[in-house]
Motif scaffolding. Structure first.
Motif, mmCIF file in Angstrom:
data_model
loop_
_atom_site.group_PDB
_atom_site.id
_atom_site.type_symbol
_atom_site.label_atom_id
_atom_site.label_comp_id
_atom_site.label_asym_id
_atom_site.label_seq_id
_atom_site.Cartn_x
_atom_site.Cartn_y
_atom_site.Cartn_z
ATOM 1 N N ASP A 13 -103.244 -2.632 -0.449
ATOM 2 C CA ASP A 13 -102.759 -3.428 -1.580
ATOM 3 C C ASP A 13 -102.467 -4.867 -1.161
ATOM 4 O OD1 ASP A 13 -102.985 -1.201 -3.163
ATOM 5 O OD2 ASP A 13 -100.844 -0.723 -3.145
ATOM 6 N N ILE A 14 -101.902 -5.037 0.029
ATOM 7 C CA ILE A 14 -101.613 -6.396 0.514
ATOM 8 C C ILE A 14 -102.915 -7.170 0.702
ATOM 9 C CG2 ILE A 14 -100.654 -7.739 2.433
ATOM 10 C CD1 ILE A 14 -98.718 -5.399 2.933
ATOM 11 N N ARG A 17 -104.378 -8.287 -2.535
ATOM 12 C CA ARG A 17 -103.665 -9.448 -3.069
ATOM 13 C C ARG A 17 -104.032 -10.728 -2.319
ATOM 14 N NH1 ARG A 17 -97.385 -8.536 -4.169
ATOM 15 N NH2 ARG A 17 -97.706 -10.708 -4.846
ATOM 16 N N ALA A 20 -107.334 -11.913 -3.659
ATOM 17 C CA ALA A 20 -107.203 -12.404 -5.035
ATOM 18 C C ALA A 20 -106.357 -13.663 -5.134
ATOM 19 C CB ALA A 20 -106.591 -11.304 -5.911
ATOM 20 N N HIS A 21 -105.685 -14.033 -4.056
ATOM 21 C CA HIS A 21 -104.803 -15.198 -4.119
ATOM 22 C C HIS A 21 -105.622 -16.461 -4.389
ATOM 23 C CE1 HIS A 21 -101.832 -18.231 -3.062
ATOM 24 N NE2 HIS A 21 -100.907 -17.278 -3.124
ATOM 25 N N ARG A 203 -97.622 -8.688 5.471
ATOM 26 C CA ARG A 203 -96.909 -9.353 4.378
ATOM 27 C C ARG A 203 -96.770 -10.845 4.671
ATOM 28 N NH1 ARG A 203 -92.638 -4.765 4.694
ATOM 29 N NH2 ARG A 203 -93.280 -3.297 3.062
ATOM 30 N N TYR A 206 -99.920 -12.805 3.908
ATOM 31 C CA TYR A 206 -100.003 -13.175 2.487
ATOM 32 C C TYR A 206 -99.084 -14.362 2.193
ATOM 33 C CZ TYR A 206 -99.382 -13.056 -2.554
ATOM 34 O OH TYR A 206 -99.320 -13.420 -3.871
ATOM 35 N N ASP A 210 -99.776 -18.209 0.639
ATOM 36 C CA ASP A 210 -99.027 -18.646 -0.536
ATOM 37 C C ASP A 210 -98.225 -19.902 -0.220
ATOM 38 O OD1 ASP A 210 -98.233 -17.934 -3.342
ATOM 39 O OD2 ASP A 210 -96.235 -17.981 -2.425
#
Length: 220
Positions: A13-14, A17, A20-21, A203, A206, A210
């Motif tokens: 899942d990470i 994401r 998709a970021h 994490r 990600y 961001d």
């Protein structure tokens, strides 16, 4: 299923994401603001200096000579990559190395590097390896995912090709093979500790992208 495959399943899942970021997707469609990429590249240069220190500690804790050689080489190459890849970017942007090094670390960069170095100093080799593995593996996976699409922005294309390269792939595959060999001698509890570090560092991966996209400031 190898232990490394079990680890990657835990961050499915990470990783989704991450792909998709808008920072990552913006590399291929060209929509990423160059100011955001510049912010990221400067922070990445600062990150790699600390990552290199951690790799030296990982090498010192290595139970076998080949692993010590691998991570000592990686510690050196982290600086070489920073000078070659980021240096070419900074030259285009008119940034000197002094300006880059004088830039404060963004909050998420402080969090990530502090975590890695704490683990590197305090924990046994197998846990340190689990914490440092995502930086290798996720960048390789992202590079492979993006290279087929390419980028209309030359700087972004250069970045993508670096992490999709055969040279980088060979290094990552060696680290993955080492992780699987080490895992064979671990108890279930020790494997769980490795997995916890692997997930936590993923994490932070990600959060690092961001951070670049948001050009994360200090609010105080």
């Amino acid at each position: 299923m190898t232990f490394s495959q079990i680890l990657f399943d835990r961050i499915e899942d990470i990783y989704a994401r991450i792909l998709a970021h808008p920072f990552v997707s913006g590399l291929t469609d060209g929509s990423l603001a160059q100011e955001a990429f510049q912010f990221y590249a400067v922070q990445d240069a600062l990150y790699l200096r600390e990552f290199s220190r951690g790799l030296s500690l990982l090498a010192a804790k290595a139970p076998e000579e080949d692993a010590a050689i691998l991570f000592n080489d990686s510690a050196k190459n982290a600086i070489v990559v920073e000078r070659a890849l980021h240096g070419s970017f900074f030259a285009q942007w008119g940034l000197s190395s002094e300006q880059v090094l004088a830039t404060p670390m963004a909050p998420n960069n402080v969090l990530y590097t502090s975590y890695l170095l704490r683990v590197a100093y305090e924990r046994p080799f197998h846990e340190v390896l689990g914490a440092f593995l995502p930086c290798y593996w996720i960048y390789w996976e992202v590079g492979k995912a993006l290279v087929s699409q390419g980028s209309p922005v030359p700087v972004y294309q250069q970045w993508i090709q670096t992490y999709a390269s055969d040279t980088f792939a060979e290094t990552v595959q060696r680290v993955l093979a080492l992780m699987d060999r080490v895992a064979e001698g671990l108890t279930e509890a020790q494997r769980n500790h490795v997995s916890e570090h692997f997930v936590m560092a993923s994490r932070f991966e990600y959060m690092f992208w961001d951070m670049g996209y948001q050009r994360q400031p200090w609010d105080i």
